[in-house]
Design a protein around this motif. Structure first.
Motif, PDB file in Angstrom:
ATOM      1  N   LYS A 142      41.398  48.167  28.882  1.00 17.34           N
ATOM      2  CA  LYS A 142      42.246  47.120  29.471  1.00 17.34           C
ATOM      3  C   LYS A 142      43.681  47.180  28.962  1.00 17.34           C
ATOM      4  CE  LYS A 142      41.328  44.799  32.002  1.00 17.34           C
ATOM      5  NZ  LYS A 142      41.659  45.143  33.421  1.00 17.34           N
TER       6      LYS A 142
ATOM      7  N   GLN B  77      40.371  38.035  30.541  1.00 18.59           N
ATOM      8  CA  GLN B  77      38.969  38.324  30.217  1.00 18.59           C
ATOM      9  C   GLN B  77      38.646  37.932  28.776  1.00 18.59           C
ATOM     10  OE1 GLN B  77      40.999  40.343  31.912  1.00 18.59           O
ATOM     11  NE2 GLN B  77      39.927  41.673  33.333  1.00 18.59           N
TER      12      GLN B  77
ATOM     13  N   GLY C  35      33.781  45.240  33.880  1.00 16.70           N
ATOM     14  CA  GLY C  35      33.307  45.884  32.646  1.00 16.70           C
ATOM     15  C   GLY C  35      32.624  47.176  33.083  1.00 16.70           C
TER      16      GLY C  35
ATOM     17  N   GLY D 290      36.178  48.037  23.781  1.00 16.48           N
ATOM     18  CA  GLY D 290      35.345  48.885  24.637  1.00 16.48           C
ATOM     19  C   GLY D 290      36.200  49.975  25.261  1.00 16.48           C
ATOM     20  N   ALA D 291      35.670  50.627  26.295  1.00 19.74           N
ATOM     21  CA  ALA D 291      36.418  51.702  26.968  1.00 19.74           C
ATOM     22  C   ALA D 291      35.977  51.792  28.417  1.00 19.74           C
ATOM     23  CB  ALA D 291      36.163  53.031  26.275  1.00 19.74           C
TER      24      ALA D 291
ATOM     25  N   ASN E   9      37.028  41.997  27.531  1.00 22.95           N
ATOM     26  CA  ASN E   9      35.638  41.613  27.291  1.00 22.95           C
ATOM     27  C   ASN E   9      34.764  42.855  27.372  1.00 22.95           C
ATOM     28  OD1 ASN E   9      32.836  40.951  28.847  1.00 22.95           O
ATOM     29  ND2 ASN E   9      33.258  39.493  27.206  1.00 22.95           N
ATOM     30  N   ALA E  10      34.191  43.221  26.245  1.00 21.93           N
ATOM     31  CA  ALA E  10      33.240  44.329  26.200  1.00 21.93           C
ATOM     32  C   ALA E  10      31.966  43.791  25.558  1.00 21.93           C
ATOM     33  CB  ALA E  10      33.817  45.500  25.420  1.00 21.93           C
TER      34      ALA E  10
ATOM     35  N   ALA F  12      29.892  42.381  30.243  1.00 19.83           N
ATOM     36  CA  ALA F  12      30.387  43.657  30.761  1.00 19.83           C
ATOM     37  C   ALA F  12      29.284  44.710  30.829  1.00 19.83           C
ATOM     38  CB  ALA F  12      31.520  44.168  29.871  1.00 19.83           C
ATOM     39  N   THR F  13      28.080  44.356  30.373  1.00 17.90           N
ATOM     40  CA  THR F  13      26.973  45.321  30.307  1.00 17.90           C
ATOM     41  C   THR F  13      25.682  44.587  30.690  1.00 17.90           C
ATOM     42  OG1 THR F  13      26.402  44.787  28.020  1.00 17.90           O
ATOM     43  CG2 THR F  13      28.109  46.452  28.319  1.00 17.90           C
TER      44      THR F  13
ATOM     45  N   LEU G 277      36.575  41.811  40.725  1.00 17.53           N
ATOM     46  CA  LEU G 277      36.152  41.554  39.348  1.00 17.53           C
ATOM     47  C   LEU G 277      35.149  40.400  39.212  1.00 17.53           C
ATOM     48  CD1 LEU G 277      38.601  43.469  38.926  1.00 17.53           C
ATOM     49  CD2 LEU G 277      39.223  42.095  36.949  1.00 17.53           C
TER      50      LEU G 277
ATOM     51  N   PRO H  38      30.223  49.449  32.161  1.00 17.41           N
ATOM     52  CA  PRO H  38      28.789  49.648  32.397  1.00 17.41           C
ATOM     53  C   PRO H  38      28.233  48.736  33.495  1.00 17.41           C
ATOM     54  CG  PRO H  38      29.256  49.564  30.054  1.00 17.41           C
ATOM     55  CD  PRO H  38      30.496  49.116  30.748  1.00 17.41           C
TER      56      PRO H  38
HETATM   57  O1  MRU Z   1      39.164  45.043  34.507  1.00 14.68           O
HETATM   58  P1  MRU Z   1      37.894  44.879  33.709  1.00 14.68           P
HETATM   59  O2  MRU Z   1      37.622  43.471  33.308  1.00 14.68           O
HETATM   60  O3  MRU Z   1      36.721  45.549  34.390  1.00 14.68           O
HETATM   61  O4  MRU Z   1      38.173  45.699  32.377  1.00 14.68           O
HETATM   62  C1  MRU Z   1      37.138  45.824  31.452  1.00 14.68           C
HETATM   63  C2  MRU Z   1      37.524  46.490  30.194  1.00 14.68           C
HETATM   64  O5  MRU Z   1      38.634  46.952  30.030  1.00 14.68           O
HETATM   65  C3  MRU Z   1      36.439  46.624  29.160  1.00 14.68           C
HETATM   66  O6  MRU Z   1      36.987  46.625  27.881  1.00 14.68           O
HETATM   67  C4  MRU Z   1      35.701  47.960  29.377  1.00 14.68           C
HETATM   68  O7  MRU Z   1      35.268  48.085  30.703  1.00 14.68           O
HETATM   69  C5  MRU Z   1      34.547  48.123  28.453  1.00 14.68           C
HETATM   70  S1  MRU Z   1      33.180  47.108  28.907  1.00 14.68           S
HETATM   71  C6  MRU Z   1      31.891  47.424  27.856  1.00 14.68           C
END
Ligand code: MRU
Length: 359
Positions: free
Chosen positions: A256, A204, A50, A243-244, A166-167, A171-172, A46, A52
């Motif tokens: 998450k 996060q 995120g 986010g997703a 964190n979205a 994360a992008t 990690l 994307p």
């Molecule tokens: O384990 P992580 O920190 O990668 O989890 C990230 C999430 O759950 C975010 O909400 C998701 O990837 C959307 S990021 C735009």
């Protein structure tokens, strides 16, 4: 607007540049990676995370690893490509953007290898271009998600928005997904404040979401995950946006761990619960959330997080990293193409047709 860039590529000498997110909020340290093992480790641990951002890192990483050596012929390059693709694909199982980006790189490889003027140099250059395109498209997608999401919020009043994990920009490649309407809204004079759930066990929410929002001078309050019900009862939350990592064909959404708790509580208080994600996060091959593979991580993250022992050595731990929010709890899913209200298999399919036509 957030000014932190979590992932970038350096062409000469080839390196994957990552902001080490395990070190935030203490320090902003960038890593320059050029081995498959270090890139795999960065995704697994990690340092980049995120959905994307993981996809972008894998696409860049593929190019960086491939371009460093010479090949006798295209078959040798193809075999190296396949090995790297499978290796990176095994780093994290839930975020579908990882597989989406690797498959997109593969399609480009196949296309280029079939061309009349197929030269190893040209194939590698086209993979570089494809990875940069994935990055650039992600930036415009974040902005478009922000625009559509903002249409759900009335500018004449103030909004308190809860988010989980964190979205955001971290994360992008740009505004993020869940945080995109907040960055855009603030730019346009909307009054918006954020309640960031801390997001056990890797925090996060408090480490990353609070960090990037504070850096952008946006009002943010960190909450224990378990405070969600109380703050909603107190009337402090007007909407939830998350986010997703993967959205099944019927709209069930993996995000998450703890997200579904928030959705269930939000519904019981009549608070809208929105999911913001690009169409690359949809996995139409997965019919419902039951079929989504959930990453289970090391129990030490729960009882020895950040080097602090908070549970007895040897305690049994179950540490799923994601959960699935049933589509019935989701008021709307917001993508770069628009809004899917009260998602269902039919509504998701209708929306995704637009995405295929666009491609
Ligand atoms: O384990 P992580 O920190 O990668 O989890 C990230 C999430 O759950 C975010 O909400 C998701 O990837 C959307 S990021 C735009």
């Amino acid at each position: 607007m957030n000014t932190i860039l979590p992932v970038a590529i350096q062409k000469n000498p080839p390196k994957l540049i990552l902001l080490d997110q395990t070190r935030i909020p203490e320090t902003e340290t960038y890593l320059a990676l050029d081995t498959k093992e270090s890139i795999f480790e960065a995704i697994k641990k990690l340092r980049v995370r995120g959905a994307p951002a993981i996809g972008i890192a894998a696409a860049y990483g593929l190019y960086v690893c491939l371009v460093q050596r010479s090949y006798a012929d295209i078959d040798e390059l193809r075999s190296e490509f396949q090995q790297l693709k499978s290796y990176f694909a095994s780093s994290r199982p839930t975020a579908v953007n990882l597989f989406w980006a690797l498959e997109r790189m593969e399609r480009r490889f196949v296309q280029e290898a079939a061309a009349k003027t197929k030269h190893i140099r040209n194939i590698l250059e086209s993979l570089y271009i494809e990875s940069v395109t994935i990055f650039e498209e992600d930036q415009s997608m974040s902005r478009a998600i922000g625009e559509h999401a903002l249409s759900l919020f009335d500018a004449s009043r103030a909004w308190n928005i809860m988010t989980h994990c964190n979205a955001g920009g971290l994360a992008t490649s740009g505004y993020g997904t869940a945080l995109a309407p907040i960055y855009l809204g603030i730019e346009r004079g909307y009054r918006m404040s954020v309640y960031a759930n801390e997001t056990r066990p890797l925090l996060q929410g408090s480490r990353l979401t609070a960090y990037e929002l504070m850096k952008a001078n946006i009002d943010v309050t960190v909450l224990c995950d378990s405070a969600a019900s109380l703050v909603m009862r107190e009337g402090l939350i007007d909407a939830v946006i998350v986010g997703a990592d993967r959205i099944a064909a019927n709209g069930d959404t993996a995000n998450k761990i703890g997200t579904s708790n928030v959705a269930i509580i939000a519904k019981s208080f009549g608070i809208p619960f929105y999911v913001a994600a690009p169409t690359s996060t949809f996995d139409l091959k997965t019919a419902t959330g039951k079929d989504i593979v959930i990453e289970v991580r090391d129990g030490e993250e729960v009882i020895n997080g950040f080097g602090k022992r908070t549970g007895p050595v040897g305690a049994k731990v179950y540490n799923p990293a994601f959960d699935v929010t049933d589509h019935s709890y989701i008021t709307a899913i917001i993508t770069e193409l628009g809004i899917i209200s009260h998602p269902s298999t039919e509504r998701v399919a209708e929306h995704m047709v637009k995405a295929f036509i666009k491609r």
